[in-house]
Design a protein around this motif. Structure first.
Motif, PDB file in Angstrom:
ATOM      1  N   ILE A  54     -48.371 -11.260 -27.404  1.00  0.00           N
ATOM      2  CA  ILE A  54     -47.461 -10.744 -28.330  1.00  0.00           C
ATOM      3  C   ILE A  54     -46.199 -12.036 -28.412  1.00  0.00           C
ATOM      4  CG2 ILE A  54     -46.572  -9.787 -29.999  1.00  0.00           C
ATOM      5  CD1 ILE A  54     -48.140  -7.435 -28.567  1.00  0.00           C
ATOM      6  N   PRO A  55     -46.298 -12.260 -29.240  1.00  0.00           N
ATOM      7  CA  PRO A  55     -44.881 -13.779 -29.407  1.00  0.00           C
ATOM      8  C   PRO A  55     -43.424 -13.014 -29.353  1.00  0.00           C
ATOM      9  CG  PRO A  55     -46.624 -14.417 -31.553  1.00  0.00           C
ATOM     10  CD  PRO A  55     -47.046 -13.198 -30.365  1.00  0.00           C
ATOM     11  N   SER A  56     -42.986 -12.937 -28.187  1.00  0.00           N
ATOM     12  CA  SER A  56     -41.525 -12.811 -28.386  1.00  0.00           C
ATOM     13  C   SER A  56     -40.662 -13.893 -28.079  1.00  0.00           C
ATOM     14  CB  SER A  56     -41.706 -11.529 -28.134  1.00  0.00           C
ATOM     15  OG  SER A  56     -41.795 -12.266 -26.407  1.00  0.00           O
ATOM     16  N   SER A  57     -39.227 -13.824 -28.236  1.00  0.00           N
ATOM     17  CA  SER A  57     -38.186 -14.705 -28.489  1.00  0.00           C
ATOM     18  C   SER A  57     -36.919 -13.620 -27.061  1.00  0.00           C
ATOM     19  CB  SER A  57     -37.224 -14.960 -29.312  1.00  0.00           C
ATOM     20  OG  SER A  57     -37.947 -15.865 -29.844  1.00  0.00           O
ATOM     21  N   SER A  58     -36.699 -13.964 -26.443  1.00  0.00           N
ATOM     22  CA  SER A  58     -35.700 -13.121 -24.878  1.00  0.00           C
ATOM     23  C   SER A  58     -34.463 -14.272 -25.192  1.00  0.00           C
ATOM     24  CB  SER A  58     -36.314 -13.229 -23.724  1.00  0.00           C
ATOM     25  OG  SER A  58     -37.325 -14.072 -23.197  1.00  0.00           O
ATOM     26  N   ASP A  92     -35.118  -8.957 -22.078  1.00  0.00           N
ATOM     27  CA  ASP A  92     -35.920  -9.114 -21.096  1.00  0.00           C
ATOM     28  C   ASP A  92     -37.315  -8.639 -20.665  1.00  0.00           C
ATOM     29  OD1 ASP A  92     -34.229 -12.232 -21.229  1.00  0.00           O
ATOM     30  OD2 ASP A  92     -33.089 -10.970 -19.976  1.00  0.00           O
ATOM     31  N   GLU A  93     -36.106  -7.519 -20.255  1.00  0.00           N
ATOM     32  CA  GLU A  93     -37.402  -5.990 -19.615  1.00  0.00           C
ATOM     33  C   GLU A  93     -38.601  -6.490 -20.583  1.00  0.00           C
ATOM     34  OE1 GLU A  93     -35.992  -3.179 -18.817  1.00  0.00           O
ATOM     35  OE2 GLU A  93     -34.873  -4.021 -16.596  1.00  0.00           O
ATOM     36  N   ASN A 137     -38.004 -22.708 -29.144  1.00  0.00           N
ATOM     37  CA  ASN A 137     -38.523 -21.847 -30.730  1.00  0.00           C
ATOM     38  C   ASN A 137     -38.356 -20.365 -30.670  1.00  0.00           C
ATOM     39  OD1 ASN A 137     -39.662 -24.087 -31.702  1.00  0.00           O
ATOM     40  ND2 ASN A 137     -41.255 -23.994 -29.786  1.00  0.00           N
ATOM     41  N   ILE A 138     -37.526 -19.768 -31.945  1.00  0.00           N
ATOM     42  CA  ILE A 138     -37.446 -18.122 -32.097  1.00  0.00           C
ATOM     43  C   ILE A 138     -38.575 -18.245 -32.834  1.00  0.00           C
ATOM     44  CG2 ILE A 138     -35.461 -16.816 -32.627  1.00  0.00           C
ATOM     45  CD1 ILE A 138     -35.136 -18.188 -30.130  1.00  0.00           C
ATOM     46  N   LYS A 139     -39.775 -17.204 -32.258  1.00  0.00           N
ATOM     47  CA  LYS A 139     -40.326 -17.324 -32.708  1.00  0.00           C
ATOM     48  C   LYS A 139     -41.001 -15.592 -32.785  1.00  0.00           C
ATOM     49  CE  LYS A 139     -41.384 -20.985 -34.812  1.00  0.00           C
ATOM     50  NZ  LYS A 139     -42.053 -22.176 -34.366  1.00  0.00           N
ATOM     51  N   GLY A 140     -42.127 -14.820 -33.633  1.00  0.00           N
ATOM     52  CA  GLY A 140     -42.137 -13.077 -32.792  1.00  0.00           C
ATOM     53  C   GLY A 140     -41.111 -12.656 -33.056  1.00  0.00           C
ATOM     54  N   THR A 141     -40.973 -11.733 -32.530  1.00  0.00           N
ATOM     55  CA  THR A 141     -40.078 -10.564 -32.258  1.00  0.00           C
ATOM     56  C   THR A 141     -38.958 -11.074 -31.753  1.00  0.00           C
ATOM     57  OG1 THR A 141     -41.365  -9.270 -32.856  1.00  0.00           O
ATOM     58  CG2 THR A 141     -39.413  -8.287 -31.855  1.00  0.00           C
ATOM     59  N   ILE A 142     -37.596 -10.714 -31.688  1.00  0.00           N
ATOM     60  CA  ILE A 142     -36.945 -10.891 -30.672  1.00  0.00           C
ATOM     61  C   ILE A 142     -36.639  -9.297 -29.425  1.00  0.00           C
ATOM     62  CG2 ILE A 142     -33.609 -11.610 -29.950  1.00  0.00           C
ATOM     63  CD1 ILE A 142     -34.157 -12.784 -33.706  1.00  0.00           C
ATOM     64  N   VAL A 143     -36.912  -9.588 -28.829  1.00  0.00           N
ATOM     65  CA  VAL A 143     -36.578  -8.436 -27.566  1.00  0.00           C
ATOM     66  C   VAL A 143     -35.694  -8.837 -26.322  1.00  0.00           C
ATOM     67  CG1 VAL A 143     -38.587  -8.243 -28.451  1.00  0.00           C
ATOM     68  CG2 VAL A 143     -38.318  -9.393 -26.254  1.00  0.00           C
ATOM     69  N   PHE A 163     -43.416  -6.978 -21.279  1.00  0.00           N
ATOM     70  CA  PHE A 163     -44.413  -6.312 -22.053  1.00  0.00           C
ATOM     71  C   PHE A 163     -44.930  -7.330 -22.871  1.00  0.00           C
ATOM     72  CE2 PHE A 163     -46.258  -3.845 -25.540  1.00  0.00           C
ATOM     73  CZ  PHE A 163     -46.824  -2.798 -24.562  1.00  0.00           C
ATOM     74  N   TYR A 164     -44.589  -7.828 -23.615  1.00  0.00           N
ATOM     75  CA  TYR A 164     -44.447  -9.047 -24.613  1.00  0.00           C
ATOM     76  C   TYR A 164     -45.328  -9.868 -23.554  1.00  0.00           C
ATOM     77  CZ  TYR A 164     -42.802  -6.963 -28.939  1.00  0.00           C
ATOM     78  OH  TYR A 164     -42.020  -5.884 -29.867  1.00  0.00           O
ATOM     79  N   SER A 165     -45.286 -10.852 -23.067  1.00  0.00           N
ATOM     80  CA  SER A 165     -45.897 -11.246 -22.636  1.00  0.00           C
ATOM     81  C   SER A 165     -47.160 -11.534 -21.868  1.00  0.00           C
ATOM     82  CB  SER A 165     -45.146 -12.316 -21.534  1.00  0.00           C
ATOM     83  OG  SER A 165     -45.653 -13.125 -20.588  1.00  0.00           O
ATOM     84  N   PHE A 166     -47.442  -9.830 -21.642  1.00  0.00           N
ATOM     85  CA  PHE A 166     -48.545  -9.843 -21.037  1.00  0.00           C
ATOM     86  C   PHE A 166     -49.362  -9.098 -21.586  1.00  0.00           C
ATOM     87  CE2 PHE A 166     -51.485  -5.614 -19.538  1.00  0.00           C
ATOM     88  CZ  PHE A 166     -51.011  -6.465 -17.653  1.00  0.00           C
TER      89      PHE A 166
END
Length: 243
Positions: free
Chosen positions: A25-29, A14-15, A6-12, A19-22
């Motif tokens: 906040i949805p993100s894809s890495s 790995d580092e 699932n490519i959802k949220g902001t594409i960021v 932050f997003y996970s903490f």
């Protein structure tokens, strides 16, 4: 069993994903995608092809290099990759979408392509250098679009410059997608005839086949437009025979 990404949220990168996970906040890495791709169910069969991969996209985009890494991993996967554009595949997310062997787009979804941007600061020399950097990034992004659509890079760069929003049918017509999702192949057909006629499912398959054939012809000038290839003949025959 297919692998689902699932490519959802902001594409960021790995580092930044930490932050997003903490903060929830949805993100894809890239690392999250790699973890799914590398999750082999049976490690005793090293030469076994990967499972089919299904990529669901609804993202406004993000880091262009993180997207490039994900795109490359999907293209390199020893698997059949199907991309489902469920909502918006914008900016960097549209690059990832181009990695699909088959790209399906919801009739309510859109693809948006535009030029890369940066938050660069500095003196005039720094900014002049950044123009060249961004120009190169735009061309690298256009490479992914060109590989999928067969459109000339100059045309794609112009579309990016104009920030082009592409609807589902336009995406298929231009080669960014292969088919629109939810085409009703079970739609009843009412006839007044003494013989059977081709079912809707065969019509849909042929239309998608024609679109793919036209895209391929743009990439290979040696194809004789008036003479269909043997492969195309065989695939048409398979459709008519219901195979």
């Amino acid at each position: 069993m297919s692998k689902v990404i699932n490519i959802k949220g902001t594409i960021v990168d790995d580092e930044t994903a930490v932050f997003y996970s903490f903060f929830g906040i949805p993100s894809s890495s890239p690392s999250a995608v790699a973890q799914i791709l590398n999750d082999d169910g049976d490690e005793d069969i090293p030469d076994e092809p990967d499972s089919d991969v299904e990529v669901n996209i609804a993202s406004n985009g993000g880091d262009v290099f993180a997207a490039s890494e994900i795109y490359t991993m999907l293209r390199q996967a020893n698997a059949n990759v199907t991309v489902n554009i469920q909502g918006l595949a914008a900016s960097a997310a549209s690059v990832i979408a181009m990695a699909g062997d088959t790209v399906k787009i919801s009739p309510t979804a859109q693809i948006m392509i535009h030029q890369a941007a940066s938050n660069m600061g500095g003196n005039k020399d720094d900014l002049a250098h950044e123009i060249g950097v961004l120009d190169g990034i735009d061309k690298s992004i256009a490479n992914a679009y060109e590989a999928k659509t067969g459109l000339p890079q100059a045309e794609l760069l112009n579309m990016m410059s104009n920030e082009t929003w592409i609807s589902a049918q336009d995406a298929v017509d231009k080669g960014f997608a292969d088919e629109v999702m939810f085409i009703d192949e079970k739609q009843p057909a009412f006839a007044n005839a003494t013989s059977n006629f081709v079912p809707k499912s065969a019509v849909n398959k042929l239309l998608n086949l024609i679109n793919k054939s036209e895209t391929t012809s743009k990439l290979d000038n040696k194809i004789n437009d008036s003479q269909p290839t043997d492969e195309l003949k065989q695939r048409k025959l398979a459709i008519l025979l219901g195979k």
